[in-house]
Design a protein around this motif. Structure first.
Motif, PDB file in Angstrom:
ATOM      1  N   TRP A 178      21.720 -11.572 -27.926  1.00 36.25           N
ATOM      2  CA  TRP A 178      21.673 -12.705 -26.986  1.00 36.25           C
ATOM      3  C   TRP A 178      23.071 -12.969 -26.414  1.00 36.25           C
ATOM      4  O   TRP A 178      23.229 -13.272 -25.227  1.00 36.25           O
ATOM      5  N   SER A 179      24.078 -12.857 -27.282  1.00 37.13           N
ATOM      6  CA  SER A 179      25.462 -13.063 -26.844  1.00 37.13           C
ATOM      7  C   SER A 179      25.840 -12.075 -25.735  1.00 37.13           C
ATOM      8  O   SER A 179      26.381 -12.459 -24.696  1.00 37.13           O
ATOM      9  N   ILE A 188      29.806 -17.275 -20.033  1.00 34.68           N
ATOM     10  CA  ILE A 188      30.742 -16.975 -21.120  1.00 34.68           C
ATOM     11  C   ILE A 188      30.583 -17.950 -22.288  1.00 34.68           C
ATOM     12  O   ILE A 188      30.581 -17.543 -23.456  1.00 34.68           O
ATOM     13  N   ASN A 189      30.452 -19.240 -21.980  1.00 35.10           N
ATOM     14  CA  ASN A 189      30.348 -20.237 -23.048  1.00 35.10           C
ATOM     15  C   ASN A 189      29.117 -20.000 -23.924  1.00 35.10           C
ATOM     16  O   ASN A 189      29.195 -20.065 -25.152  1.00 35.10           O
ATOM     17  N   GLN A 190      27.973 -19.739 -23.281  1.00 31.65           N
ATOM     18  CA  GLN A 190      26.749 -19.497 -24.046  1.00 31.65           C
ATOM     19  C   GLN A 190      26.877 -18.214 -24.876  1.00 31.65           C
ATOM     20  O   GLN A 190      26.409 -18.141 -26.012  1.00 31.65           O
ATOM     21  N   GLY A 191      27.511 -17.186 -24.286  1.00 28.52           N
ATOM     22  CA  GLY A 191      27.742 -15.936 -25.011  1.00 28.52           C
ATOM     23  C   GLY A 191      28.563 -16.164 -26.259  1.00 28.52           C
ATOM     24  O   GLY A 191      28.254 -15.635 -27.337  1.00 28.52           O
ATOM     25  N   ARG A 192      29.619 -16.966 -26.134  1.00 32.55           N
ATOM     26  CA  ARG A 192      30.470 -17.263 -27.291  1.00 32.55           C
ATOM     27  C   ARG A 192      29.724 -18.100 -28.324  1.00 32.55           C
ATOM     28  O   ARG A 192      29.911 -17.914 -29.533  1.00 32.55           O
ATOM     29  N   ASN A 193      28.893 -19.007 -27.857  1.00 26.34           N
ATOM     30  CA  ASN A 193      28.128 -19.841 -28.783  1.00 26.34           C
ATOM     31  C   ASN A 193      27.229 -18.987 -29.678  1.00 26.34           C
ATOM     32  O   ASN A 193      27.153 -19.194 -30.896  1.00 26.34           O
ATOM     33  N   PHE A 194      26.544 -18.011 -29.072  1.00 25.37           N
ATOM     34  CA  PHE A 194      25.661 -17.131 -29.854  1.00 25.37           C
ATOM     35  C   PHE A 194      26.469 -16.254 -30.807  1.00 25.37           C
ATOM     36  O   PHE A 194      26.047 -16.012 -31.942  1.00 25.37           O
ATOM     37  N   ALA A 195      27.614 -15.750 -30.345  1.00 22.44           N
ATOM     38  CA  ALA A 195      28.469 -14.920 -31.205  1.00 22.44           C
ATOM     39  C   ALA A 195      28.969 -15.715 -32.403  1.00 22.44           C
ATOM     40  O   ALA A 195      28.974 -15.229 -33.542  1.00 22.44           O
ATOM     41  N   ASN A 196      29.373 -16.964 -32.158  1.00 20.71           N
ATOM     42  CA  ASN A 196      29.844 -17.810 -33.254  1.00 20.71           C
ATOM     43  C   ASN A 196      28.726 -18.169 -34.225  1.00 20.71           C
ATOM     44  O   ASN A 196      28.934 -18.217 -35.439  1.00 20.71           O
TER      45      ASN A 196
END
Length: 201
Positions: A178-179, A188-196
């Motif tokens: 998903w990230s 970018i923000n949503q991508g980082r949220n999923f990665a975190n």
């Protein structure tokens, strides 16, 4: 070490990821653990691709294929062919070798789609990753948008499949895909949220 390396890569900490992945490779070699060495080298190939070291990334994939040959003799546990072609497609895509990247991605899709496995969530994730790579290749926007819609369908199916049986171990893999999906959509923000989120499961 290898899981840490994967998490660091997805958070953009590439040099730290490379260091920990190298430790995993050396440890596996010391323990004569061919399968985990192959897994670590597969990861190393992706890290090197993102670092722009395309030649050595490609060499790592050749080593994975060589280790697979040994694994076929020793046991039935091998690195899936679609996984190798996904990494190869990603490497070629980042190296701007569009034609070769597309062929590798389509080969990976064919291998993933032909698997007779009960783990359909894995197949859907692999198809999603292949389409994500294809969508990132230079082409017309209409084709890219359709490919991204297909990526979302694949990941959604994998997510529903795993959560319906409470398969917690698979959750980090899904979150990382998903990230990648949201990064491709420039969110970018949503991508980082999923990665975190994947990091803390």
């Amino acid at each position: 070490q290898l899981n840490l390396s994967i998490e660091q890569m997805n958070l953009g900490k590439l040099n730290e990821a490379k260091k920990n992945c190298r430790i995993s490779i050396e440890k596996a070699k010391e323990e004569n653990d061919t399968l985990n060495e192959a897994k670590a080298r597969l990861q190393m190939s992706e890290i090197l691709s993102y670092l722009g070291d395309f030649i050595n990334a490609s060499k790592e994939l050749v080593l994975v294929e060589n280790l697979n040959t040994i694994l076929k003799i020793k046991s039935n546990l091998i690195i899936a062919g679609d996984s190798i072609f996904i990494k190869r497609a990603n490497n070629l895509s980042l190296a701007k070798k569009t034609g070769l990247a597309e062929r590798a991605a389509r080969k990976a899709m064919k291998l993933a789609d032909s698997q007779e496995s009960e783990d359909w969530s894995r197949v859907e994730l692999r198809l999603g990753l292949c389409r994500a790579i294809l969508s990132n290749l230079p082409n017309d926007m209409t084709r890219r948008d359709k490919m991204l819609r297909d990526v979302e369908v694949n990941i959604s199916k994998a997510t529903r499949s795993c959560r319906s049986i409470n398969w917690v171990e698979k959750e980090p893999d899904i979150l990382l895909v998903w990230s990648k999906f949201y990064f491709l959509k420039d969110n970018i923000n949503q991508g980082r949220n999923f990665a975190n989120e994947a990091l803390y499961i």
